[in-house]
Write an enzyme that holds these catalytic residues in place. Structure first.
Site, PDB file in Angstrom:
ATOM      1  N   GLU A 160      56.150 128.346 111.863  1.00 11.22           N
ATOM      2  CA  GLU A 160      55.160 127.333 111.475  1.00 11.22           C
ATOM      3  C   GLU A 160      55.522 126.740 110.120  1.00 11.22           C
ATOM      4  OE1 GLU A 160      51.274 128.739 110.236  1.00 11.22           O
ATOM      5  OE2 GLU A 160      50.335 126.995 111.163  1.00 11.22           O
ATOM      6  N   ARG A 166      59.964  93.593  95.341  1.00  6.68           N
ATOM      7  CA  ARG A 166      58.870  93.100  94.505  1.00  6.68           C
ATOM      8  C   ARG A 166      59.409  92.684  93.128  1.00  6.68           C
ATOM      9  NH1 ARG A 166      53.904  90.842  93.694  1.00  6.68           N
ATOM     10  NH2 ARG A 166      52.858  91.742  91.866  1.00  6.68           N
ATOM     11  N   GLN A 207      63.797 101.645  84.918  1.00  5.08           N
ATOM     12  CA  GLN A 207      64.065 103.065  85.182  1.00  5.08           C
ATOM     13  C   GLN A 207      62.778 103.858  85.403  1.00  5.08           C
ATOM     14  OE1 GLN A 207      66.612 103.958  81.871  1.00  5.08           O
ATOM     15  NE2 GLN A 207      68.443 103.385  83.042  1.00  5.08           N
TER      16      GLN A 207
END
Ligand SMILES: Cc1cc2nc3c(=O)[nH]c(=O)nc-3n(C[C@H](O)[C@H](O)[C@H](O)COP(=O)(O)OP(=O)(O)OC[C@H]3O[C@@H](n4cnc5c(N)ncnc54)[C@H](O)[C@@H]3O)c2cc1C
Ligand SMILES: Cc1cc2nc3c(=O)[nH]c(=O)nc-3n(C[C@H](O)[C@H](O)[C@H](O)COP(=O)(O)OP(=O)(O)OC[C@H]3O[C@@H](n4cnc5c(N)ncnc54)[C@H](O)[C@@H]3O)c2cc1C
Lengths: 259, 393
Positions: free
Chosen positions: B251, B277, B288
């Site tokens: 799991e 953008r 940065q």
């Protein structure tokens, strides 16, 4: 029944496609190679015909070394074996040259039925099936949305602008398919693992009796003279509906001669 | 040392990616908004044999291991579904098929594995209780012997996927926690026929409204005088802990795989936006302050992947894998969270709009740091079991 499916590797339509400035051919290294979408329908149809009538499905692809990925995918879907027509001399062949080379390979392999996609997503001439049929002296049944085989008779529903034609011929024949024909299966885990062990024969031009002076960029009948990037899309026209939106939209479409 | 994935795992990556290519981010967003199980993807995964990867061949599966299952989970998640799709691999191929293959009786395997392999039958897993989450050994759901049967009473919480499950792996106590010595003793796992138990009135459940991962509901589960035949015990009575380890480690590994894929999606979404953008006349990714968090996430993803594959490989080779699984889980769910957070920050105000996928990625990534085991408990394990530091609890 011996079915050969012609499969082309094309650059992924989702990535940026470029032509090479040196020889104005497609830069096949710049983009991921994928199976020409309609060719998956061609493979699917071949597999269904084999499942119904028995026989063997061979994949034939002409292309550079990396076309093997595409061949493996067709094998993973369930085709039995493959022939890879691969020779530097073939680079830059136009539709005439390609159809000649592929037809020579088909003569070498032997076939009862050849199945193609009706169009590639890169060059998009949509001519290969017709050219192959002519070169092989076999009937052409293009744009098939349904294929039925009974003995040596082949019946096809061929899509048209007004509906479809019912076309009949006898085998051996060349068929090209449209996407309405079926829903291609995905390669399964077992299919992918088995594909690694299926035989892929590589043919050079000499192996397939292809005359060097009929193929390649230098011997093409058509020539790409120049190319330019598509101009960026101009800003759209926004029509605000103030009660007359429908009429103004229609006016706009009419001014551009769309209606 | 060879770091290339085995061919089988590479085939899984290609094949599952092929299936997922037909479903885009909008598809997954729609499933989430409509709180709808991704039926179409489930059917396609089933058809290609991608759900039965770890089921032995004699039961209709592909006979592969947890590594292949982890790669499938990662690929599915990375295709755009992100964390929400984890349950598609954890619940049935993981909880159900892997556990049965290792611990099922011949009859149980015969009856269930072929159907689990094809996704025709689904499973869920019920361990957590209102008073036993991190301290799962403290569960109080009790199975009392009654002739050759058992009668079970108790309550479970957060049980995911009950609605579609044909069988539930129900974890009970057959010796109360306070009398069990060691505390891992006296646990018994049952395979409950869910529709049957619901019909008989022994099992009821109620979905919990939740913040994300709504393609699969999570539930309160009430067990009232549920009568179970002895043949429904999975593994051995009182020795259920052996079964549990083989549930909990895979799991963690599968959820780590899903988190890793989710981190990939978030990174992709963040990087795309940072490239395209423009603010102050240049792409924001040129700053940065925007680029470094994304670059750091890339490093975290690659590190987590190494540990994930090592953990899965250890499990498949019968080696101890608890520590590896825990580290993989810790690293991958961290990477998913950091990736979603970086993508979120990169999107500025648009991140808050539900028309972008970032909000969904952030909500789903948050679960990984809590379930199936919290970050703190993973660190507790490393501190006490690996470093030998004294226990605080
Ligand atoms: C951008 C671009 C522009 C081009 N323009 C021209 C042009 O104007 N004129 C010209 O003559 N050539 C042109 N070419 C050359 C082009 O390579 C050939 O046209 C091509 O090899 C065959 O035609 P097609 O892809 O258009 O095939 P189509 O006829 O569109 O494809 C139909 C089917 O043929 C089969 N098929 C096609 N190619 C192969 C292959 N290599 N191996 C196996 N099966 C295959 C597939 O089943 C496919 O679905 C151009 C190429 C590019 C990339
Ligand atoms: C979406 C979702 C799906 C789930 N699906 C399932 C399912 O299908 N089946 C199932 O059985 N369970 C499921 N769970 C339950 C999950 O496994 C538990 O929520 C998880 O184990 C944490 O337990 P808890 O919620 O009781 O938290 P608690 O144990 O109450 O912990 C609360 C906080 O205290 C911290 N804490 C506790 N003890 C210590 C300590 N000693 N040192 C430091 N910190 C500590 C924890 O780290 C945590 O931050 C699911 C949960 C979620 C959110």
């Amino acid at each position: 029944m011996n079915i050969v499916v012609c499969v082309k590797q094309v650059p992924d339509t989702a990535t940026e496609r470029k032509l090479r400035s040196e020889d104005k051919t497609l830069d096949r290294d710049a983009a991921d190679g994928v199976v020409n979408e309609l060719d998956e329908y061609a493979v699917e149809e071949a597999l269904r015909l084999k499942e119904a009538h028995g026989g063997e499905v061979t994949v034939l692809s002409m292309g550079p070394a990396k076309a093997t990925e595409t061949i493996r995918k067709a094998l993973a879907m369930g085709a039995d074996k493959a022939v890879h027509l691969h020779d530097d001399a073939l680079h830059g062949s136009d539709a005439l040259g390609t159809s000649y080379a592929v037809s020579q390979a088909l003569k070498k392999i032997g076939f009862d039925l050849v199945i193609l996609g009706s169009e590639s997503t890169d060059a998009r001439t949509g001519m290969l099936a017709a050219m192959l049929a002519e070169r092989l002296g076999a009937p052409q049944l293009t744009l098939a949305s349904k294929v039925e085989i009974e003995g040596t008779a082949i019946r096809v529903e061929r899509i048209t602008d007004y509906g479809y034609d019912k076309v009949e011929a006898s085998l051996p024949a060349v068929v090209s398919v449209v996407e309405k024909i079926n829903e291609p299966r995905y390669p399964s885990f077992k299919g992918i693992m088995a594909a690694k062990k299926k035989p892929v024969e590589t043919l050079g031009i000499a192996d397939a009796d292809i005359a060097a002076d009929q193929v390649g960029l230098a011997n093409s009948w058509s020539e790409v003279v120049d190319f330019a990037a598509a101009p960026p899309r101009a800003a759209g026209t926004v029509i605000k509906d103030e009660g007359d939106g429908g009429a103004r939209a229609a006016e706009f479409l009419a001014s551009k001669k769309f209606i | 040392m060879d770091f290339t994935l085995p061919e089988s795992a590479q085939a899984v990556r290609r094949g599952v990616a092929d299936v997922c290519a037909r479903y885009d981010m909008d598809y997954w967003q729609r499933c989430e908004t409509e709180k709808r199980w991704p039926e179409e993807v489930w059917a396609d995964l089933a058809k290609g044999g991608w759900l039965g990867l770890a089921v032995p061949e004699e039961y209709g599966g592909a006979g592969q291991g947890l590594l292949e299952l982890a790669v499938a989970t990662e690929t599915l998640s990375a295709s755009g579904s992100a964390g929400g799709s984890a349950f598609m691999y954890v619940l049935t191929p993981g909880f159900g098929a892997l556990t049965l293959a290792r611990h099922g009786s011949a009859e149980q395997k015969e009856a269930l594995l072929p159907k689990l392999a094809t996704g025709e039958m689904e499973t869920c897993f019920a361990l957590t209780e209102p008073d036993a989450g991190s301290n799962s050994l403290a569960i109080s759901t009790f199975a009392r012997r009654d002739g050759s049967d058992f009668v079970v009473n108790g309550q479970k919480v957060w049980i995911t996927g009950v609605q579609r499950a044909a069988r539930m792996l129900l974890v009970t106590r057959t010796i109360p926690a306070e009398r069990a010595r060691p505390r891992t003793d006296g646990l018994t796992v049952f395979l409950v026929d869910v529709p049957e138990a619901v019909r008989a009135g022994g099992l009821t459940y109620r979905p919990i409204p939740k913040m994300g991962a709504n393609t699969t509901p999570s539930n309160m589960v009430f067990v009232d005088d549920l009568r179970l035949p002895a043949s429904s015990v999975l593994g051995e009575v009182d020795r259920g802990v052996a079964v549990l380890w083989d549930v909990l480690n895979p799991e963690r590994i599968l959820l780590a795989a899903s988190a890793l894929g989710a981190a990939e999606v978030a990174l992709r979404v963040g990087v795309d936006y940072a490239k395209q953008r423009e603010v102050f006349g240049r792409p924001i990714g040129a700053n940065q302050a925007v680029a470094f968090p994304l670059a750091r996430v890339k490093a975290e993803i690659e590190l987590a992947r190494l540990m994930l594959y090592k953990a899965a490989w250890s499990f498949d080779n019968g080696l101890p894998c608890g520590t590896e699984a825990n580290i993989a889980k810790l690293a991958a769910s961290r990477a998913a969270w950091e990736a979603a957070d970086a993508a979120f920050q990169t999107h500025g105000g648009m991140a808050y709009s539900l028309e972008y996928p970032v909000a969904r990625l952030l909500a789903d990534a948050r679960i990984g740091r809590i379930a199936p085991v919290t970050e703190e408990l993973l660190l507790n394990h490393l501190a006490t079991q690996v470093l030998g530091l004294p226990r605080s609890f």
